[in-house]
Design an enzyme around this catalytic site. Structure first.
Site, PDB file in Angstrom:
ATOM      1  CE  LYS A 153      14.301   2.908   6.888  1.00 56.78           C
ATOM      2  NZ  LYS A 153      13.588   1.981   7.704  1.00 56.78           N
ATOM      3  CG  ASP A 161       1.983   0.976   7.503  1.00 55.74           C
ATOM      4  OD1 ASP A 161       2.813   0.663   6.487  1.00 55.74           O
ATOM      5  OD2 ASP A 161       1.313   0.084   8.242  1.00 55.74           O
ATOM      6  CE  LYS A 200      -3.411  -2.445   2.886  1.00 58.00           C
ATOM      7  NZ  LYS A 200      -3.657  -2.707   4.132  1.00 58.00           N
ATOM      8  N   GLY A 201       1.911   1.126   0.449  1.00 60.23           N
ATOM      9  CA  GLY A 201       2.866   2.197   0.704  1.00 60.23           C
ATOM     10  C   GLY A 201       3.014   3.354  -0.276  1.00 60.23           C
ATOM     11  CG  ASP A 207       6.535   2.663   0.590  1.00 59.90           C
ATOM     12  OD1 ASP A 207       7.338   1.576  -0.074  1.00 59.90           O
ATOM     13  OD2 ASP A 207       5.935   2.332   1.377  1.00 59.90           O
ATOM     14  NE  ARG A 258      -1.078   2.407   4.861  1.00 62.66           N
ATOM     15  CZ  ARG A 258      -0.123   1.490   4.774  1.00 62.66           C
ATOM     16  NH1 ARG A 258       0.964   1.715   3.967  1.00 62.66           N
ATOM     17  NH2 ARG A 258      -0.215   0.140   5.148  1.00 62.66           N
ATOM     18  CG  ASP A 281      14.087  -1.585   4.840  1.00 64.60           C
ATOM     19  OD1 ASP A 281      15.433  -0.984   5.322  1.00 64.60           O
ATOM     20  OD2 ASP A 281      13.493  -2.265   5.898  1.00 64.60           O
ATOM     21  CG  PHE A 308       9.580   2.075  11.119  1.00 67.32           C
ATOM     22  CD1 PHE A 308      10.112   0.612  10.774  1.00 67.32           C
ATOM     23  CD2 PHE A 308       8.594   2.540  11.259  1.00 67.32           C
ATOM     24  CE1 PHE A 308       9.053   0.116   9.889  1.00 67.32           C
ATOM     25  CE2 PHE A 308       7.483   2.038  10.742  1.00 67.32           C
ATOM     26  CZ  PHE A 308       7.858   0.672  10.012  1.00 67.32           C
TER      27      PHE A 308
HETATM   28  P1  IMP Z   1      12.074  -4.201   1.917  1.00 68.44           P
HETATM   29  O1  IMP Z   1      11.558  -5.682   1.151  1.00 68.44           O
HETATM   30  O2  IMP Z   1      12.512  -4.650   3.030  1.00 68.44           O
HETATM   31  O3  IMP Z   1      13.022  -3.547   1.002  1.00 68.44           O
HETATM   32  O4  IMP Z   1      11.067  -3.649   2.486  1.00 68.44           O
HETATM   33  C1  IMP Z   1      10.204  -2.786   1.604  1.00 68.44           C
HETATM   34  C2  IMP Z   1       8.875  -2.483   2.351  1.00 68.44           C
HETATM   35  O5  IMP Z   1       8.881  -2.460   3.781  1.00 68.44           O
HETATM   36  C3  IMP Z   1       8.270  -1.048   1.966  1.00 68.44           C
HETATM   37  O6  IMP Z   1       7.577  -1.333   0.632  1.00 68.44           O
HETATM   38  C4  IMP Z   1       7.766  -0.451   3.223  1.00 68.44           C
HETATM   39  O7  IMP Z   1       6.218  -1.064   3.054  1.00 68.44           O
HETATM   40  C5  IMP Z   1       8.083  -1.349   4.057  1.00 68.44           C
HETATM   41  N1  IMP Z   1       9.225  -0.508   4.925  1.00 68.44           N
HETATM   42  C6  IMP Z   1      10.518  -0.672   5.063  1.00 68.44           C
HETATM   43  N2  IMP Z   1      11.004   0.439   5.909  1.00 68.44           N
HETATM   44  C7  IMP Z   1       9.849   1.013   6.320  1.00 68.44           C
HETATM   45  C8  IMP Z   1      10.114   2.283   7.177  1.00 68.44           C
HETATM   46  O8  IMP Z   1      10.940   2.825   7.663  1.00 68.44           O
HETATM   47  N3  IMP Z   1       8.774   2.461   7.400  1.00 68.44           N
HETATM   48  C9  IMP Z   1       7.425   2.203   6.749  1.00 68.44           C
HETATM   49  N4  IMP Z   1       7.507   0.858   5.877  1.00 68.44           N
HETATM   50  C10 IMP Z   1       8.776   0.548   5.879  1.00 68.44           C
HETATM   51 MG    MG Z   2       5.627  -1.293   0.901  1.00 70.67          MG
END
Ligand code: IMP
Ligand code: MG
Length: 186
Positions: A134, A162, A43-44, A103, A168, A106, A155
């Site tokens: 990040k 969210d 959703k982000g 969004d 959000r 990470d 975070f």
């Molecule tokens: P990844 O798979 O670890 O790269 O994470 C990506 C997803 O995790 C993003 O689409 C976000 O929805 C969520 N996410 C990662 N870090 C944060 C944060 O600091 N705040 C909120 N959502 C996060």
């Molecule tokens: Mg996301």
């Protein structure tokens, strides 16, 4: 969780607005005017992609948009890195150049899963655009082609992001904490 609050603003609404305009200009320099097949990860990314779409239309790039709903299992401790496809796209991306929007990048598992899925659907090319990066937390060897801001390893919430479904709607990106500690999980 109810005590969880935004502790400090990291990117203001003005900074985000300006940067989204710059990203739109970069994208418009790289893609021809006309329709651009775009997939945004829910959703982000719903706020980011809405602003990006409106900025791009000023450059005569119009998004043919669809959404992909992904969820990560056990952020933090349990089964890290497993991403579940909750809803796939309906848009036909076969032989098309696709822009993938999220969004935040990470660990990289979410974007990796999405890129592989679009390639599996026959996309000719997939470029990625994220508002926040990040880099310090990366577990997967992936980078985004277009990045709004490098993000500190905290975070963050707001502008679509969210914590446990909250925050959000904030117009800025901020870091959260609870009195006496920090919010965990999410
Ligand atoms: P990844 O798979 O670890 O790269 O994470 C990506 C997803 O995790 C993003 O689409 C976000 O929805 C969520 N996410 C990662 N870090 C944060 C944060 O600091 N705040 C909120 N959502 C996060
Ligand atoms: Mg996301």
């Amino acid at each position: 969780m109810s005590d969880c609050a935004v502790k400090r603003i990291i990117f203001t609404a003005d900074e985000i607005g300006r940067r989204v305009g710059e990203l739109a200009a970069s994208l418009a320099a790289d893609y021809p005017p006309g329709e651009l097949a775009t997939v945004a990860i829910l959703k982000g990314s719903f706020v980011f992609v809405a602003d990006l779409a409106r900025q791009l239309s000023a450059h005569d790039v119009h998004l043919a948009i669809d959404f992909l709903t992904l969820a990560s299992y056990g952020r933090g401790s349990v089964s890290p890195g497993r991403v579940r496809i909750e809803e796939d796209i309906a848009l036909n991306v076969r032989d098309r150049d696709v822009l993938l929007v999220d969004d935040i990048l990470d660990t990289g598992h979410t974007l990796r899963t999405a890129v592989d899925l679009l390639r599996g659907h026959g996309a000719r090319s997939v470029r990625t655009c994220v508002l926040l990066d990040k880099a310090a937390r990366r577990q997967v060897d992936i980078h985004a082609d277009y990045v709004g801001f490098p993000c500190p390893d905290v975070f963050v919430v707001g502008y679509g992001l969210d914590y446990a479904g909250r925050f959000r709607e904030l117009p800025y990106v901020g870091a959260i904490s609870m009195p006496g500690g920090k919010c965990s999980g999410g």
